[in-house]
Design an enzyme around this catalytic site. Structure first.
Site, PDB file in Angstrom:
ATOM      1  CB  SER A 203     -10.614   5.290  -5.862  1.00  0.00           C
ATOM      2  OG  SER A 203     -10.596   5.918  -7.135  1.00  0.00           O
TER       3      SER A 203
ATOM      4  CG  HIS B 129      10.206  -0.960   0.246  1.00  0.00           C
ATOM      5  ND1 HIS B 129       8.895  -0.658   0.530  1.00  0.00           N
ATOM      6  CD2 HIS B 129      10.357  -0.777  -1.099  1.00  0.00           C
ATOM      7  CE1 HIS B 129       8.275  -0.315  -0.592  1.00  0.00           C
ATOM      8  NE2 HIS B 129       9.132  -0.378  -1.579  1.00  0.00           N
TER       9      HIS B 129
ATOM     10  N   GLY C  13       0.794  -1.212   0.000  1.00  0.00           N
ATOM     11  CA  GLY C  13       0.000   0.000   0.000  1.00  0.00           C
ATOM     12  C   GLY C  13       0.827   1.263   0.000  1.00  0.00           C
ATOM     13  CB  THR C  14       4.396   1.885  -0.851  1.00  0.00           C
ATOM     14  OG1 THR C  14       4.745   0.620  -0.299  1.00  0.00           O
ATOM     15  CG2 THR C  14       5.426   2.932  -0.472  1.00  0.00           C
TER      16      THR C  14
END
Length: 294
Positions: A232, A103, A55-56
């Site tokens: 979205s 990350h 979801g980065t």
């Protein structure tokens, strides 16, 4: 003597891997990691810390809009602010407040983050869904070598085995989640918020509001709704393909959907066999039973 990095390449990675400290990393970023802990940061930097495919993009874009105060896409896509792969000079050119993403595990990050008490946001996702999405990325992305060969050319079974052993870029998703779950205990004075991909799927407006309030940028509720709508899956995918500057895009195989595949939860059930899922669960439980992991 073989290493986990070399074992990962034997399993099917054409992307060059090597060990950094005790972790498997893409060779292309190791020169950045060697100076990472001593990098300087700004007091108002915001750090989005995720395992790949968790979801980065989603959270980074939400935060960019929150800081801007309106549902307007940032000019560049998020790799322009990738702490792991951008030079310090490149990141210095970004205006404040910078929204940087990484990350990496906490112990590899700049020490200044803890000293300056920067805002830290950890995004997590069902680890099996992250594995599936990472597999699709690696089998479709050319990565840093710009060749036509995918980063991973092995089978799904090879990939699951490598992932469970942590023989993949950025190492094991299980250890990554464990270390970030322990972050509030290890750094109690650092502002920290954990966001879950599944919660964003369930109620994105509420999560946008949580993020905005956490970084001290509260907005009218109507703006939260507008930002949630602009971020979205379908609209963000369109923006990345047709609106944003493409400078920092990586190379993808022809016909690939790129970074935006499905954006769904639970797709792992269509990929994992029962035996693979049970093995993954056993390793998950074993990982979380070792409290000495850092």
């Amino acid at each position: 003597m073989s290493t986990r990095a070399s074992e990962g390449m034997v399993s099917g990675f054409s992307l060059q891997l090597e060990m950094f400290e005790d972790l498997v990393m893409p060779s292309g970023i190791v020169h950045h990691l060697s100076t990472m802990k001593t990098r300087s940061v700004r007091d108002d930097d915001i750090f989005v810390c995720t395992y790949p495919k968790s979801g980065t993009h989603w959270v980074w874009e939400i935060l960019s809009m929150v800081v801007a105060g309106r549902p307007e896409y940032a000019k560049h896509w998020q790799n322009s602010a990738h702490l792991d792969s951008r030079t310090e000079e490149e990141l210095d050119s970004l205006p404040s407040p910078r929204i940087l993403f990484t990350h990496l595990l906490p112990r590899l990050l700049p020490r200044d983050i803890w000293d300056r008490k920067c805002h830290v946001i950890n995004v997590q996702r069902n680890p099996k869904d992250a594995v599936v999405s990472y597999f699709v990325q690696h089998t479709n992305q050319n990565w840093v070598d710009k060749s036509r060969e995918a980063a991973f050319t092995g089978t799904w079974a090879n990939y699951v085995d490598a992932h469970i052993k942590g023989n993949i870029p950025y190492d094991s998703v299980l250890n990554h989640s464990l270390c970030w779950n322990r972050f509030p205990q290890d750094h109690p004075d650092v502002p920290f918020l954990q966001v879950h991909f599944e919660d964003l799927k369930k109620d994105d407006v509420t999560e946008v509001k949580r993020l905005a309030e956490f970084i001290n940028h509260p907005l009218p509720y109507e703006v939260y709704k507008q930002i949630a709508d602009a971020c979205s899956f379908s609209k963000l995918k369109h923006a990345h393909q047709h609106i944003k500057d493409q400078t920092f895009h990586n190379q993808w195989r022809e016909g690939s959907s790129g970074y935006f595949r499905k954006g769904e939860s639970g797709d792992w059930k269509n990929w994992f066999t029962v035996a693979q899922s049970e093995r993954f669960d056993r390793v998950y439980q074993r990982t979380y039973s070792h409290s000495d992991l850092k």
